[in-house]
Design a protein around this motif. Structure first.
Motif, PDB file in Angstrom:
ATOM      1  N   LEU A 122       0.830  -1.210   0.000  1.00  0.00           N
ATOM      2  CA  LEU A 122       0.000   0.000   0.000  1.00  0.00           C
ATOM      3  C   LEU A 122       0.857   1.250   0.000  1.00  0.00           C
ATOM      4  CD1 LEU A 122      -2.922   1.010   0.045  1.00  0.00           C
ATOM      5  CD2 LEU A 122      -2.798   1.065   2.546  1.00  0.00           C
ATOM      6  N   GLN A 123       1.988   1.205   0.684  1.00  0.00           N
ATOM      7  CA  GLN A 123       2.918   2.330   0.652  1.00  0.00           C
ATOM      8  C   GLN A 123       3.369   2.614  -0.780  1.00  0.00           C
ATOM      9  OE1 GLN A 123       4.354   4.779   2.141  1.00  0.00           O
ATOM     10  NE2 GLN A 123       6.353   5.045   1.151  1.00  0.00           N
ATOM     11  N   ALA A 124       3.716   1.574  -1.528  1.00  0.00           N
ATOM     12  CA  ALA A 124       4.155   1.760  -2.910  1.00  0.00           C
ATOM     13  C   ALA A 124       3.032   2.334  -3.770  1.00  0.00           C
ATOM     14  CB  ALA A 124       4.640   0.426  -3.482  1.00  0.00           C
ATOM     15  N   PHE A 125       1.812   1.834  -3.564  1.00  0.00           N
ATOM     16  CA  PHE A 125       0.678   2.341  -4.334  1.00  0.00           C
ATOM     17  C   PHE A 125       0.398   3.797  -3.975  1.00  0.00           C
ATOM     18  CE2 PHE A 125      -3.914   3.126  -4.765  1.00  0.00           C
ATOM     19  CZ  PHE A 125      -4.082   2.842  -6.119  1.00  0.00           C
ATOM     20  N   LEU A 168       1.694   6.357   4.325  1.00  0.00           N
ATOM     21  CA  LEU A 168       0.782   5.735   5.278  1.00  0.00           C
ATOM     22  C   LEU A 168       0.783   6.575   6.539  1.00  0.00           C
ATOM     23  CD1 LEU A 168       1.771   1.937   5.003  1.00  0.00           C
ATOM     24  CD2 LEU A 168       0.081   3.198   3.633  1.00  0.00           C
ATOM     25  N   SER A 169      -0.403   6.830   7.076  1.00  0.00           N
ATOM     26  CA  SER A 169      -0.520   7.615   8.306  1.00  0.00           C
ATOM     27  C   SER A 169      -1.059   6.719   9.415  1.00  0.00           C
ATOM     28  CB  SER A 169      -1.460   8.803   8.092  1.00  0.00           C
ATOM     29  OG  SER A 169      -1.634   9.528   9.293  1.00  0.00           O
ATOM     30  N   PHE A 170      -0.219   6.425  10.396  1.00  0.00           N
ATOM     31  CA  PHE A 170      -0.613   5.540  11.488  1.00  0.00           C
ATOM     32  C   PHE A 170      -1.591   6.266  12.405  1.00  0.00           C
ATOM     33  CE2 PHE A 170       0.015   3.785  15.784  1.00  0.00           C
ATOM     34  CZ  PHE A 170      -0.250   2.440  15.540  1.00  0.00           C
ATOM     35  N   GLY A 171      -2.818   5.726  12.496  1.00  0.00           N
ATOM     36  CA  GLY A 171      -3.851   6.420  13.262  1.00  0.00           C
ATOM     37  C   GLY A 171      -4.278   5.745  14.540  1.00  0.00           C
ATOM     38  N   GLY A 172      -3.762   4.523  14.781  1.00  0.00           N
ATOM     39  CA  GLY A 172      -4.142   3.841  16.007  1.00  0.00           C
ATOM     40  C   GLY A 172      -4.280   2.350  15.800  1.00  0.00           C
ATOM     41  N   ILE A 173      -4.928   1.695  16.762  1.00  0.00           N
ATOM     42  CA  ILE A 173      -5.045   0.238  16.745  1.00  0.00           C
ATOM     43  C   ILE A 173      -6.494  -0.161  16.999  1.00  0.00           C
ATOM     44  CG2 ILE A 173      -2.655  -0.272  17.331  1.00  0.00           C
ATOM     45  CD1 ILE A 173      -3.349  -0.351  20.235  1.00  0.00           C
ATOM     46  N   TYR A 174      -6.840  -1.338  16.469  1.00  0.00           N
ATOM     47  CA  TYR A 174      -8.240  -1.772  16.450  1.00  0.00           C
ATOM     48  C   TYR A 174      -8.290  -3.265  16.759  1.00  0.00           C
ATOM     49  CZ  TYR A 174     -12.969  -2.389  14.290  1.00  0.00           C
ATOM     50  OH  TYR A 174     -14.286  -2.663  14.013  1.00  0.00           O
ATOM     51  N   SER A 175      -9.198  -3.646  17.646  1.00  0.00           N
ATOM     52  CA  SER A 175      -9.392  -5.054  17.987  1.00  0.00           C
ATOM     53  C   SER A 175     -10.877  -5.373  17.954  1.00  0.00           C
ATOM     54  CB  SER A 175      -8.833  -5.339  19.387  1.00  0.00           C
ATOM     55  OG  SER A 175      -9.205  -6.633  19.827  1.00  0.00           O
ATOM     56  N   HIS A 176     -11.185  -6.608  17.571  1.00  0.00           N
ATOM     57  CA  HIS A 176     -12.582  -7.067  17.567  1.00  0.00           C
ATOM     58  C   HIS A 176     -12.683  -8.336  18.414  1.00  0.00           C
ATOM     59  CE1 HIS A 176     -16.596  -8.125  16.408  1.00  0.00           C
ATOM     60  NE2 HIS A 176     -16.213  -9.215  15.772  1.00  0.00           N
ATOM     61  N   SER A 177     -13.478  -8.276  19.466  1.00  0.00           N
ATOM     62  CA  SER A 177     -13.624  -9.428  20.361  1.00  0.00           C
ATOM     63  C   SER A 177     -14.781 -10.315  19.903  1.00  0.00           C
ATOM     64  CB  SER A 177     -13.838  -8.962  21.807  1.00  0.00           C
ATOM     65  OG  SER A 177     -14.882  -8.006  21.888  1.00  0.00           O
ATOM     66  N   GLY A 178     -14.687 -10.818  18.672  1.00  0.00           N
ATOM     67  CA  GLY A 178     -15.758 -11.627  18.114  1.00  0.00           C
ATOM     68  C   GLY A 178     -15.977 -12.941  18.838  1.00  0.00           C
ATOM     69  N   HIS A 179     -14.959 -13.403  19.576  1.00  0.00           N
ATOM     70  CA  HIS A 179     -15.127 -14.643  20.334  1.00  0.00           C
ATOM     71  C   HIS A 179     -16.134 -14.487  21.467  1.00  0.00           C
ATOM     72  CE1 HIS A 179     -11.983 -12.199  22.044  1.00  0.00           C
ATOM     73  NE2 HIS A 179     -11.833 -12.951  23.106  1.00  0.00           N
ATOM     74  N   ALA A 180     -16.503 -13.240  21.785  1.00  0.00           N
ATOM     75  CA  ALA A 180     -17.513 -13.011  22.819  1.00  0.00           C
ATOM     76  C   ALA A 180     -18.894 -13.469  22.376  1.00  0.00           C
ATOM     77  CB  ALA A 180     -17.550 -11.533  23.206  1.00  0.00           C
ATOM     78  N   TYR A 181     -19.078 -13.706  21.079  1.00  0.00           N
ATOM     79  CA  TYR A 181     -20.346 -14.269  20.616  1.00  0.00           C
ATOM     80  C   TYR A 181     -20.565 -15.672  21.181  1.00  0.00           C
ATOM     81  CZ  TYR A 181     -21.457 -10.609  17.209  1.00  0.00           C
ATOM     82  OH  TYR A 181     -21.807  -9.418  16.619  1.00  0.00           O
ATOM     83  N   ASP A 182     -19.484 -16.298  21.606  1.00  0.00           N
ATOM     84  CA  ASP A 182     -19.588 -17.633  22.196  1.00  0.00           C
ATOM     85  C   ASP A 182     -19.690 -17.595  23.717  1.00  0.00           C
ATOM     86  OD1 ASP A 182     -19.398 -18.883  19.704  1.00  0.00           O
ATOM     87  OD2 ASP A 182     -17.211 -18.782  19.750  1.00  0.00           O
ATOM     88  N   ALA A 183     -19.748 -16.405  24.278  1.00  0.00           N
ATOM     89  CA  ALA A 183     -19.911 -16.290  25.732  1.00  0.00           C
ATOM     90  C   ALA A 183     -21.266 -16.858  26.134  1.00  0.00           C
ATOM     91  CB  ALA A 183     -19.798 -14.840  26.171  1.00  0.00           C
ATOM     92  N   ARG A 184     -21.327 -17.406  27.305  1.00  0.00           N
ATOM     93  CA  ARG A 184     -22.602 -17.912  27.823  1.00  0.00           C
ATOM     94  C   ARG A 184     -22.968 -17.101  29.050  1.00  0.00           C
ATOM     95  NH1 ARG A 184     -22.420 -19.225  23.599  1.00  0.00           N
ATOM     96  NH2 ARG A 184     -22.307 -21.283  22.638  1.00  0.00           N
ATOM     97  N   GLY A 185     -23.486 -15.915  28.801  1.00  0.00           N
ATOM     98  CA  GLY A 185     -23.884 -15.039  29.885  1.00  0.00           C
ATOM     99  C   GLY A 185     -23.012 -13.811  29.995  1.00  0.00           C
ATOM    100  N   SER A 186     -23.541 -12.784  30.649  1.00  0.00           N
ATOM    101  CA  SER A 186     -22.889 -11.479  30.704  1.00  0.00           C
ATOM    102  C   SER A 186     -21.584 -11.482  31.498  1.00  0.00           C
ATOM    103  CB  SER A 186     -23.849 -10.445  31.297  1.00  0.00           C
ATOM    104  OG  SER A 186     -24.262 -10.833  32.595  1.00  0.00           O
ATOM    105  N   LYS A 187     -21.463 -12.358  32.488  1.00  0.00           N
ATOM    106  CA  LYS A 187     -20.232 -12.387  33.272  1.00  0.00           C
ATOM    107  C   LYS A 187     -19.037 -12.753  32.404  1.00  0.00           C
ATOM    108  CE  LYS A 187     -18.048 -14.498  37.316  1.00  0.00           C
ATOM    109  NZ  LYS A 187     -18.195 -15.474  38.442  1.00  0.00           N
ATOM    110  N   LYS A 188     -19.190 -13.800  31.588  1.00  0.00           N
ATOM    111  CA  LYS A 188     -18.098 -14.205  30.705  1.00  0.00           C
ATOM    112  C   LYS A 188     -17.825 -13.145  29.651  1.00  0.00           C
ATOM    113  CE  LYS A 188     -15.014 -16.977  28.995  1.00  0.00           C
ATOM    114  NZ  LYS A 188     -13.731 -17.212  29.715  1.00  0.00           N
ATOM    115  N   ALA A 189     -18.862 -12.536  29.108  1.00  0.00           N
ATOM    116  CA  ALA A 189     -18.673 -11.485  28.110  1.00  0.00           C
ATOM    117  C   ALA A 189     -17.912 -10.309  28.706  1.00  0.00           C
ATOM    118  CB  ALA A 189     -20.022 -11.029  27.551  1.00  0.00           C
TER     119      ALA A 189
END
Length: 373
Positions: A122-125, A168-189
């Motif tokens: 992407l830098q080259a492009f 390229l302009s570094f703007g920060g970091i991003y995470s997705h906790s998609g494994h929380a869809y497998d949580a069984r209840g709010s405590k685990k989430a």
């Protein structure tokens, strides 16, 4: 279709209850305020411009832009005046020209990078086109779908490399906790949410130790955002999406109740089969999807009839039964039922229009989602 009662709609149809949507938007915003984080709502669940505008208005001063998962979404929301859009699929060369065209028209089109090969390309492009791309580095904090590992030195090295690139302009970091869809209840989430916040904050500290600013620390998934009352550590924003509609997966994870599910598939009873104790409806896998939502069994739940089970979904039909003898007389052929989806993102994607219902279950608006990739 305007003015028709839900029972008069062609089947299968996808309906949304506007009052529940409005309440869901308020709930998520209130939680973000309580946890002192900003909001970058995801639009992939609905892919509808009007609903994205509602997300923006509900978030108010917390609003930081949107996240989209397809280029048609990015283009549509840009055309509707959204000026800060994150495209959340790791970028590859086949999409460079498309993202460049859109990026030139809005304030920020943030792209995902999670490896140096992609960064170099992407830098080259960017250099050859004299354009600087805004970058969020995708970090894997536990979902293990995409992202550079949170506990690897290579992650800090990648941030340094992106920051060193002229286009390229570094703007920060991003995470997705998609494994929380497998949580069984709010405590685990909530446990997953706290862990995600701590891990992403650790990554940010290591990057900052190298003299690089990390203005955005974006975390979350609908289950973690709705269940976390403890801490997001140094995270600056959350990016929920499913909360607009909710579904049975979210009920399972403790993010909502069945009454918070704003969408359903309207279907007709098309057959009685006493010898096998089931009825047949005209909403199958291409209307419901085949995602599951343990501990719920089957392919959704019939609204108002928790005793019924959707035990099999083929392409255009589904079998519904129950424990004991099925009450066939209660559900004559032609009866209209509503099925609550296991995973509303996939179920909504099966339809080209959504019928919005008012408080009297009559259609007052038709939403047209964008489609394609």
């Amino acid at each position: 279709m305007i003015g028709k009662h839900v029972s008069e709609l062609p089947t299968p149809s996808f309906v949304v209850r506007q009052g529940i949507i409005d309440n869901n938007l308020r709930m998520a915003t209130d939680l973000a305020k309580e946890m002192k984080v900003q909001m970058r709502p995801h639009v992939k669940t609905h892919k509808v411009a009007e609903l994205g505008i509602m997300q923006r208005e509900a978030a108010g001063e917390l609003f930081q832009g949107i996240v989209a998962s397809t280029l048609p979404e990015v283009q549509m929301f840009a055309d509707h005046g959204f000026t800060d859009i994150t495209y959340c699929i790791p970028i590859v060369p086949v999409r460079y020209q498309s993202v460049l065209a859109i990026a030139k028209k809005i304030d920020k089109l943030r792209l995902f990078i999670d490896n140096q090969v992609a960064a170099e390309s992407l830098q080259a492009f960017g250099k050859s086109n004299d354009f600087v791309f805004d970058i969020l580095m995708k970090v894997d904090t536990g979902y293990h779908r995409a992202g550079t590992p949170w506990d690897s030195k290579a992650t800090v090295d990648l941030a340094q490399f992106i920051n060193s690139c002229s286009h390229l302009s570094f703007g920060g970091i991003y995470s997705h906790s998609g494994h929380a869809y497998d949580a069984r209840g709010s405590k685990k989430a909530q446990e997953m949410a706290v862990e995600e916040g701590e891990r992403l904050s650790t990554v940010a500290r290591h990057i900052q130790d190298k003299g690089i600013a990390v203005p955005v620390l974006s975390v979350g998934a609908t289950p973690t955002i709705m269940c976390n009352k403890q801490s997001w550590s140094a995270a600056t924003e959350v990016h929920p999406g499913n909360y607009v509609f909710f579904d049975l997966q979210q009920v399972s994870a403790g993010a909502c109740t069945v009454d918070d599910i704003a969408c359903s598939v309207v279907t007709s009873v098309v057959g009685h089969y006493r010898q096998t104790n089931h009825i047949l409806v005209d909403a199958g896998a291409l209307a419901l999807s085949k995602d599951l939502a343990p501990p719920f069994d089957g392919y959704g739940r019939v609204r108002g009839h928790p005793e019924l089970r959707i035990i099999k979904a083929t392409q255009e039909e589904a079998k519904i039964t129950c424990e004991g003898e099925f009450p066939f007389d209660k559900f004559p052929i032609g009866t209209t039922l509503e099925i609550l989806p296991n995973h509303s993102c996939l179920t909504a994607a099966c339809f080209t229009e959504y019928f919005a219902l008012d408080g009297e279950n009559k259609v007052f608006k038709v939403y047209n989602p964008c489609r394609g990739w």
